[in-house]
Every structure is written in C-alpha cells, then in structure tokens.
Scaffold this active site. Structure first.
Site, PDB file in Angstrom:
ATOM      1  N   THR A 166      -4.463  -2.147   6.119  1.00  0.00           N
ATOM      2  CA  THR A 166      -5.591  -1.351   5.627  1.00  0.00           C
ATOM      3  C   THR A 166      -6.706  -1.148   6.649  1.00  0.00           C
ATOM      4  OG1 THR A 166      -5.135  -2.052   3.384  1.00  0.00           O
ATOM      5  CG2 THR A 166      -7.351  -1.240   3.820  1.00  0.00           C
TER       6      THR A 166
ATOM      7  N   HIS B 193      -1.390   3.491   4.649  1.00  0.00           N
ATOM      8  CA  HIS B 193      -0.047   2.957   4.884  1.00  0.00           C
ATOM      9  C   HIS B 193       0.777   3.072   3.616  1.00  0.00           C
ATOM     10  CE1 HIS B 193      -1.295  -0.439   2.493  1.00  0.00           C
ATOM     11  NE2 HIS B 193      -2.370  -0.573   3.248  1.00  0.00           N
TER      12      HIS B 193
ATOM     13  N   TYR C  37     -19.564  -2.865  -0.428  1.00  0.00           N
ATOM     14  CA  TYR C  37     -18.204  -3.038  -0.933  1.00  0.00           C
ATOM     15  C   TYR C  37     -18.122  -4.032  -2.089  1.00  0.00           C
ATOM     16  CZ  TYR C  37     -13.346  -3.544  -1.709  1.00  0.00           C
ATOM     17  OH  TYR C  37     -12.123  -3.542  -2.347  1.00  0.00           O
TER      18      TYR C  37
HETATM   19 ZN    ZN Z   1      -2.425  -3.854   0.955  1.00  0.00          ZN
END
Ligand code: ZN
Ligand code: NAG
Ligand code: NAG
Ligand code: NAG
Ligand code: NAG
Ligand code: NAG
Ligand code: NAG
Ligand code: NAG
Ligand code: NAG
Ligand code: NAG
Ligand code: NAG
Length: 462
Positions: free
Chosen positions: A80, A245, A163
């Site tokens: 990530t 991904h 976040y």
């Molecule tokens: Zn992941």
C-alpha cells in the site's frame, strides 16, 4: 498516383510516430484559473481482474463515458504505502524512500511502521504532487491518502483529514467535496480501505464475501458521483479512480517457517511477508546461506544481487538480505497462517496489478487501453494540472492517448488503413488498365504507337 503514395507515406508516418500532441496550449496565456481540478481516488487492493469477475454498474458507467486501463503495472514491493507514494511521485520505491509498511533506516537508527509514520524524515526523499502544487500557489485537499496528513518539505495537504480508518466513506467524500468547491483547490485525493480489508480477511477466491465487499465499493463510487453531481462539480472535474495493488489467495499449506531454518537470534526481522527484510546480527554470509536453502518457494537475495527490474536496491532502507515468497506463499517465524489473502509479491504477477479508470473533460470517451505503469500516472497528472514534473521514472507517452487533446492512431488501425488504401489503389489501377485494353480499336492502336515511341526513346537513351 504520386498524391496517393504521399497519402500512404503520411499515414504510415503518423502511425509510427503515434500520439502527436496537437495545439499544445500556451500555459502562460491560459493562466491558472482555467486549470480543471483533479480528483485522485484509490480503492485499496482492487485487483484488476475483479472487473471481469464481478459486476460494477456505477464504475462501468464511469469509464464507459471515459477511459479504462485494464492493467496497471505497479512497483515492487506491491504494498500500500510504496505504491500510493509512487502514484503521487512517479518514482520507484527505491527512489522515493517509502519502501514498505515496516522500515529501518540504519543511518538514522529510526524505524517506520503503519502506526508510526509521522516522521517527515521518511517522506522527504521525493516530493509528492500535492506539495508541488501548493508551492505553485494552489491548494490541495485530502481524505486519508497516505502521507497527506504528514509534513513533507514543511507542508501537509492544505486541507486534510487525519488518518482514521473508521471514518465512513460518505464522511470523507462530504468533507472533501466542500473543500473542492473552493477556487484554488486544484488537486484532491481520496482513499478507501476496501476491497483490501476483505481481500486479506477472506482471500480473493472467496466469491461470496468478495461479491459483498465489491458491491459496497461500487455503491461508494455511485455515492461519489452523485455527490459531485449535486455539488455541481461533476461536469468540470477530472477524476482518476485507481488502486495500489491486487490480492492473491493464501493457504495454510503454503507456509514458510523461518524458525525451521535459522535461529531467531541470528537476525532482526524488519518486515515480515511476503517480502522479508532481514538485518543479520551474526555473520551475513552465514545467515544468507541458511536462508537460501530454507524453502523452494522463497528466494533469498543479498541486497546487491536483487534483480534490477525490481528497482528495489538503491536505498539504505533496504536491508542486507531480502526474502521474496512465491505467489500465494506466506513467510512466518513460526505458527499459523495470519490471513487468507495477501499482496506484496513480485510486481510482474497479474494478480498484483490494479486497474485505472478516468473521467472528465480532459479524457477521451469510451477509450480503452491495455496497460500503463503506476509510475506513469504522475506525469499524466502533472500534464492535467499544467505542473512542471519533478524528476521521476514515468513516461507521459504511455498515457497521453487517454487525453482528448492528443491525436492518437494505434498501430492496428494504421495497418488497416494502409492495407485498405493499397487495395483501393490496386483495384483502380487494374480498372484503368482493363478500360484501356477494352477501348475502341483506334485508341488501342494509338496506345501501341505510344509504346513504340517509348521504345524508340529508350533505345536512343540506351
Ligand atoms: Zn493490504
Ligand atoms: C506563450 O505566450 C506568451 C505571451 O504571448 C509568450 O511570451 C510565450 O513565449 C509563449 N510560450 C510558448 C511556449 O509558446
Ligand atoms: C538505536 O535506537 C535504539 C532505540 O531506539 C537504541 O536502543 C540503540 O542503542 C540505538 N542504536 C544506535 C547504534 O544508536
Ligand atoms: C493563481 O491565482 C491566484 C489568485 O488569482 C494567485 O494567488 C496564485 O498565485 C496563482 N497561481 C499561479 C500558479 O499562478
Ligand atoms: C515551515 O512552515 C512554517 C509555517 O507553517 C514556517 O514558519 C517555517 O519557517 C517553515 N520552515 C521552513 C524550513 O520552511
Ligand atoms: C467532516 O466535516 C464535519 C463538518 O464540518 C466535521 O464535523 C467532521 O469532524 C469532519 N470529519 C472529519 C473526519 O474530520
Ligand atoms: C446529475 O443529476 C442530474 C439531475 O438530477 C441527472 O439528470 C443526471 O443524470 C446526473 N448525472 C450523473 C452523472 O449522475
Ligand atoms: C543461528 O542459527 C543457527 C541455525 O538455526 C543456530 O544453530 C545458531 O545457534 C543461531 N545463532 C544464534 C546466535 O542464535
Ligand atoms: C562467515 O561465514 C562464512 C560461511 O559460513 C565463512 O566462510 C566466513 O569465514 C565467515 N566470516 C566471518 C567473519 O566469520
Ligand atoms: C514463535 O515466535 C515467537 C516470536 O519470535 C516466539 O516468541 C515464540 O517462542 C515462538 N514459538 C515457538 C513455538 O517457537
Ligand atoms: C528514477 O528516477 C529517479 C529520480 O529522477 C532517478 O534518480 C533514478 O535513477 C530513476 N531510476 C531509474 C531506474 O531510471
């Protein structure tokens, strides 16, 4: 005839030189008010072929009126943070410094993890797009994109959400669209944890659970489009939806146990699986030799022998030995399978690739492209924002055919046209010859006369 030959030459030439930029706009004249805002969205772990296996009514509507890229070749390691930072810097992991979810920097003696990522130090080997655009006098807005809430070269995103994984998608979108409505905000980023979370928990082969998770992702895309439409942003914004991904199924019978091969006091395990970062504490060669023969489904590399194609070598944050598990295999110290799906493997594996879709005034409509690289997205975005590119590893020509302003003819089309023109010309020539031959006797003898004259001329010259 010469005119036709010229036409063929022209067609062939335009085909091989592909994608001419036509009318490259004069940026100074246009000024900055005409820069169309750009929204970059990532749904974590959205494997490319989910698009073929599941249904996405909202996403399909989005790209049927825009662009779809079936495969995006991402960067190693296929995790990530490295890939999100590659998207916004255009660089391979070794050249932007965010090499994994867990890192150790031997010079600074510092460690990085997903829950301890706040130190600017880790992020400043490159400059992300939102920082560059702010340095130009514009503003950026961010909803949870990795790095946007951290000071990088002294700047966070102009507006950002700190976040927090439990902030709902709707709240991220609502707050982001408020910021996007402001004049100077030209670049916005939006991040969502699914389908990565479900992919890890159930594995991508769990059709029942993935169907649920992916329906929710598509509903979120629907919500985003509606929200942009309601706020009047939809018709004048360029949107890129992509991912970092893919995901692959793991299994309890595909485990590699390091404790079976090497005593744990021989090394520090900086990062675990499927790419282990090994910092040897005893003799490096000895540690490497033990790991090399540990399991046939795992490769061990001394740092200097890591293949160049991975672009994962030239950084002090890469440990002296790395282990790379084969697709679907999991490395542990001991114990059992931690999760049913994972990513991080070799970036040439199709299962690790995400997709990309785009929509907006800058993009062609109903255009489809087979593949681009993750590092190419950055220069595309710089082009859209009329921003000078920082040094990077991407290539603008790989993506320029996605843009409505570029004139592109692809090779099969050119070959088709050339063959078509050739057939028409051949037919015409034949027709002319036949007609000449079938003409009245008088004209035929006249033709013969001409030929005889020609022969005489030749003889004279010869
Ligand atoms: Zn992941
Ligand atoms: C753009 O236009 C300005 C003003 O007319 C001119 O000075 C500049 O050279 C032009 N730039 C390019 C790249 O054509
Ligand atoms: C590195 O940092 C750790 C704790 O953060 C400390 O225990 C260790 O002594 C440091 N090593 C060096 C070489 O400074
Ligand atoms: C864009 O315009 C704003 C206000 O009109 C100005 O403050 C800013 O510096 C300009 N930015 C660029 C890149 O020209
Ligand atoms: C960083 O930004 C602050 C304001 O946010 C400013 O006071 C400071 O001088 C800046 N530091 C550097 C090194 O640019
Ligand atoms: C989103 O905006 C609302 C209203 O301004 C605010 O109350 C809320 O805290 C914001 N959400 C986050 C995660 O900051
Ligand atoms: C935007 O909203 C209008 C009015 O409600 C609607 O007709 C249109 O289909 C919507 N567009 C999109 C892309 O959803
Ligand atoms: C290193 O690993 C080997 C093989 O498992 C073991 O025999 C040795 O004791 C270990 N060394 C240390 C310092 O733990
Ligand atoms: C390290 O291990 C290798 C292989 O086990 C050995 O040949 C070498 O002499 C060792 N080096 C040191 C400094 O102990
Ligand atoms: C498994 O590994 C952990 C962490 O290294 C260690 O604490 C534990 O003792 C190990 N268990 C076995 C059975 O070796
Ligand atoms: C990638 O880009 C960086 C920054 O320009 C450069 O230093 C590096 O050599 C490039 N890597 C490759 C493989 O070209």
């Amino acid at each position: 005839m010469p005119a036709c030959c010229f036409l063929i030459v022209l067609l062939v030439f335009s085909g091989f030189s592909t994608c001419h930029g036509h009318g490259t706009e004069n940026e100074t004249v246009l000024g900055n008010s005409t820069v169309t805002p750009l929204l970059l969205v990532s749904f974590d772990g959205f494997r490319a072929d989910y698009l073929k296996k599941y249904s996405f009514p909202n996403l399909e509507k989005f790209f049927s009126d825009g662009v779809l890229v079936d495969h995006v070749s991402n960067v190693f390691i296929t995790k990530t943070f490295p890939n999100h930072y590659s998207i916004v810097t255009g660089r391979y992991a070794e050249s932007h410094g965010i090499l994994s979810s867990n890192m150790y920097d031997p010079d600074a003696n510092k460690t990085f993890s997903l829950s301890n990522d706040f130190d600017s130090f880790w992020w400043e080997q490159a400059t992300p797009l939102w920082v560059s655009i702010q340095q130009k006098g514009f503003k950026s807005a961010a909803a949870m994109w990795p790095g946007t809430d951290i000071k990088i070269h002294n700047l966070t995103a102009s507006y950002f959400l700190k976040y927090q994984h439990n902030v709902p998608f709707q709240e991220r979108v609502d707050n982001l669209t408020k910021w996007l409505s402001q004049d100077l905000v030209k670049f916005a980023t939006l991040y969502w944890e699914e389908p990565d979370y479900s992919g890890h928990l159930y594995g991508p082969d769990n059709i029942k659970e993935m169907t649920k998770a992916l329906k929710q992702v598509d509903d979120h895309i629907g919500y985003l489009i509606d929200k942009l439409n309601q706020t009047g942003l939809w018709s004048n914004i360029n949107i890129i939806i992509t991912s970092d991904h893919g995901m692959v199924q793991c299994a309890p019978d595909r485990l590699i146990r390091l404790d079976d091969c090497i005593g744990p006091k021989n090394y520090t395990l900086v990062d675990m699986t499927p790419v282990s970062a090994i910092l040897p504490l005893t003799n490096v060669t000895y540690v490497y030799d033990l790991l090399k023969k540990c399991n046939p489904h795992m490769k061990a590399y001394m740092k200097e022998d890591i293949p160049d194609r991975l672009h994962y070598k030239n950084n002090r944050r890469i440990q002296p030995i790395i282990l790379v598990a084969d697709e679907g295999w999991t490395i542990v110290r001991n114990g059992s399978l931690p999760r049913f799906g994972d990513h991080g493997y070799d970036n040439t594996l199709p299962s690790m690739h995400p997709f990309l879709a785009a929509h907006g005034p800058a993009f062609r409509k109903g255009y489809r492209l087979n593949s681009i690289n993750t590092v190419d997205i950055y220069s595309l975005m710089c082009h859209l924002l009329r921003l000078e590119e920082q040094p990077n590893n991407g290539t603008f020509t790989n993506t320029k055919c996605m843009l409505a302003s570029q004139w592109c003819v692809n090779l099969p089309e050119v070959i088709g046209i050339v063959i078509g023109v050739f057939m028409v010309l051949t037919t015409l020539t034949c027709l002319i010859i036949i007609m000449k031959n079938k003409g009245p006797p008088s004209s035929r003898s006249f033709a013969r006369l001409e030929l005889q004259d020609d022969d005489d001329d030749d003889a004279l010259i010869g």
